[in-house]
Design a protein around this motif. Structure first.
Motif, PDB file in Angstrom:
ATOM      1  N   LEU A 207     134.443 175.077  92.473  1.00  0.00           N
ATOM      2  CA  LEU A 207     135.740 175.484  91.941  1.00  0.00           C
ATOM      3  C   LEU A 207     135.503 176.151  90.589  1.00  0.00           C
ATOM      4  O   LEU A 207     134.918 175.546  89.685  1.00  0.00           O
ATOM      5  CB  LEU A 207     136.651 174.264  91.790  1.00  0.00           C
ATOM      6  N   ILE A 208     135.970 177.371  90.436  1.00  0.00           N
ATOM      7  CA  ILE A 208     135.723 178.132  89.212  1.00  0.00           C
ATOM      8  C   ILE A 208     136.857 177.896  88.224  1.00  0.00           C
ATOM      9  O   ILE A 208     138.011 178.292  88.451  1.00  0.00           O
ATOM     10  CB  ILE A 208     135.591 179.632  89.514  1.00  0.00           C
ATOM     11  N   VAL A 209     136.531 177.215  87.116  1.00  0.00           N
ATOM     12  CA  VAL A 209     137.512 176.894  86.081  1.00  0.00           C
ATOM     13  C   VAL A 209     137.285 177.823  84.888  1.00  0.00           C
ATOM     14  O   VAL A 209     136.186 177.829  84.311  1.00  0.00           O
ATOM     15  CB  VAL A 209     137.398 175.429  85.635  1.00  0.00           C
ATOM     16  N   THR A 238     135.741 179.044  94.820  1.00  0.00           N
ATOM     17  CA  THR A 238     137.181 178.874  94.965  1.00  0.00           C
ATOM     18  C   THR A 238     137.924 178.974  93.634  1.00  0.00           C
ATOM     19  O   THR A 238     137.365 178.729  92.563  1.00  0.00           O
ATOM     20  CB  THR A 238     137.526 177.537  95.646  1.00  0.00           C
ATOM     21  N   ARG A 239     139.175 179.313  93.744  1.00  0.00           N
ATOM     22  CA  ARG A 239     140.036 179.576  92.586  1.00  0.00           C
ATOM     23  C   ARG A 239     140.724 178.297  92.105  1.00  0.00           C
ATOM     24  O   ARG A 239     141.293 177.548  92.900  1.00  0.00           O
ATOM     25  CB  ARG A 239     141.086 180.612  92.982  1.00  0.00           C
ATOM     26  N   PHE A 240     140.651 178.062  90.818  1.00  0.00           N
ATOM     27  CA  PHE A 240     141.332 176.936  90.175  1.00  0.00           C
ATOM     28  C   PHE A 240     142.812 177.255  89.963  1.00  0.00           C
ATOM     29  O   PHE A 240     143.190 178.378  89.632  1.00  0.00           O
ATOM     30  CB  PHE A 240     140.662 176.663  88.818  1.00  0.00           C
ATOM     31  N   ASP A 248     147.981 173.104  81.649  1.00  0.00           N
ATOM     32  CA  ASP A 248     148.402 174.189  80.762  1.00  0.00           C
ATOM     33  C   ASP A 248     147.448 175.384  80.816  1.00  0.00           C
ATOM     34  O   ASP A 248     147.658 176.378  80.130  1.00  0.00           O
ATOM     35  CB  ASP A 248     148.495 173.690  79.313  1.00  0.00           C
ATOM     36  N   LYS A 249     146.420 175.288  81.652  1.00  0.00           N
ATOM     37  CA  LYS A 249     145.424 176.350  81.751  1.00  0.00           C
ATOM     38  C   LYS A 249     145.877 177.390  82.775  1.00  0.00           C
ATOM     39  O   LYS A 249     146.550 177.057  83.751  1.00  0.00           O
ATOM     40  CB  LYS A 249     144.073 175.757  82.163  1.00  0.00           C
ATOM     41  N   GLU A 250     145.502 178.627  82.571  1.00  0.00           N
ATOM     42  CA  GLU A 250     145.854 179.684  83.516  1.00  0.00           C
ATOM     43  C   GLU A 250     144.985 179.579  84.776  1.00  0.00           C
ATOM     44  O   GLU A 250     143.825 179.144  84.706  1.00  0.00           O
ATOM     45  CB  GLU A 250     145.649 181.060  82.874  1.00  0.00           C
ATOM     46  N   PRO A 251     145.527 179.976  85.928  1.00  0.00           N
ATOM     47  CA  PRO A 251     144.690 180.008  87.142  1.00  0.00           C
ATOM     48  C   PRO A 251     143.504 180.957  86.959  1.00  0.00           C
ATOM     49  O   PRO A 251     143.552 181.878  86.128  1.00  0.00           O
ATOM     50  CB  PRO A 251     145.644 180.541  88.220  1.00  0.00           C
ATOM     51  N   THR A 252     142.467 180.726  87.719  1.00  0.00           N
ATOM     52  CA  THR A 252     141.319 181.626  87.681  1.00  0.00           C
ATOM     53  C   THR A 252     141.747 183.017  88.137  1.00  0.00           C
ATOM     54  O   THR A 252     142.366 183.159  89.204  1.00  0.00           O
ATOM     55  CB  THR A 252     140.210 181.125  88.621  1.00  0.00           C
ATOM     56  N   PRO A 253     141.443 184.054  87.383  1.00  0.00           N
ATOM     57  CA  PRO A 253     141.752 185.408  87.863  1.00  0.00           C
ATOM     58  C   PRO A 253     141.058 185.685  89.192  1.00  0.00           C
ATOM     59  O   PRO A 253     139.878 185.338  89.375  1.00  0.00           O
ATOM     60  CB  PRO A 253     141.183 186.308  86.749  1.00  0.00           C
ATOM     61  N   VAL A 254     141.772 186.287  90.104  1.00  0.00           N
ATOM     62  CA  VAL A 254     141.210 186.576  91.426  1.00  0.00           C
ATOM     63  C   VAL A 254     139.951 187.434  91.296  1.00  0.00           C
ATOM     64  O   VAL A 254     138.956 187.221  91.998  1.00  0.00           O
ATOM     65  CB  VAL A 254     142.263 187.263  92.318  1.00  0.00           C
TER      66      VAL A 254
END
Length: 276
Positions: A207-209, A238-240, A248-254
């Motif tokens: 999972l990429i954070v 995979t996307r976080f 409060d963190k932004e999702p991983t950019p695609v």
């Protein structure tokens, strides 16, 4: 006061009578460390095998997925925190015997079921339940799949190798510093992957954070290490999404997921982007 040591994972919790371990799923009862969450099921679903994710193991089939509560890591980005970080008193569950679970899985064969996936929380903190169910499932011609963080001692892991048919193992990152944040250690998980890959089908998920384990250098090192075991081990990048202590963190950019997947493809034949 006499304490008894749990030997399932490297935490090696030393527990007094009635005390629960770090994972929340094991406790000292009657002078022995037992699987406290044995048969206590919080989640039960009939899933495509690809959701585990396992893309190269009976693709197109389905599997009965089951989970309990508790985990022996503390990932602040946990995507299943409602059950993995819960205590028994904090969550609803039902009691299911191994016989009942295997019978349910067997009945689902007509709908394409190939077996049972032990997943959602960390299943190996309850390895006795996995072992008991797995043995019964084998007798009915069912497959056993483990979706795990791989943070387990070698002895209990080896007890399961003749029972488990496929693993998806989380490789959270590829630095000791990152694993220390999760209260685990990288070497244990690497050892689990090496041992499991010699015994059965293994796929790996990272999972990429953002800002944590998303450098090209780290994914290059991770994929190169995996390739030395076998370049045919599938890796899921995979996307976080914001969860638990990282809400409060932004999702991983695609684009980051796709970029890192391309890096991993320098070393591995099968790399898949997830949650995009």
């Amino acid at each position: 006061m006499v304490k008894v040591q749990c030997n399932v994972c490297p935490h090696g919790c030393k527990l007094s009578e009635g005390q629960t371990g770090f994972c929340g799923g094991r406790a000292c009862r009657g002078g022995k460390v037992i699987c406290e969450n044995y048969g206590k099921i919080t989640s039960l679903a009939f899933d495509p095998i690809e959701k585990k994710p396992l893309y190269h193991y009976y693709p197109g089939s389905k599997i009965l997925s089951v989970g309990s509560y508790g985990c022996n890591l503390r990932c602040p980005f946990c995507q299943n925190c409602e059950i993995s970080m819960a205590k028994e008193t904090d969550i609803d569950y039902i009691n299911i015997s191994c016989e009942e679970l295997v019978e349910k899985a067997n009945e689902l064969k007509v709908r394409g079921n190939i077996g049972i996936a032990y997943t959602y929380n960390e299943p190996l903190i309850g390895y006795e339940f996995v072992k008991d169910c797995g043995l019964l499932a084998k007798k009915r011609g069912l497959k056993n799949v483990l979706v795990t963080n791989g943070y387990i001692c070698e002895e209990p892991l080896r007890e399961l190798l003749d029972i488990v048919d496929a693993f998806n193992i989380d490789l959270k990152g590829f630095t000791d510093k990152f694993y220390k944040k999760l209260q685990g250690d990288l070497d244990t998980v690497k050892n689990t992957i090496k041992i499991a890959a010699k015994a059965c089908h293994v796929e790996v998920t990272t999972l990429i954070v953002p800002g944590e384990n998303d450098s090209e250098e780290e994914i290059e090192a991770l994929s190169k290490w995996l390739s030395k075991i076998s370049p045919d081990i599938p890796l899921h990048i995979t996307r976080f999404f914001p969860r638990w202590k990282m809400s409060d963190k932004e999702p991983t950019p695609v684009k980051t997921v796709y970029r890192l997947a391309d890096v991993a493809r320098r070393n591995l034949r099968f790399v898949h982007e997830g949650n995009c």
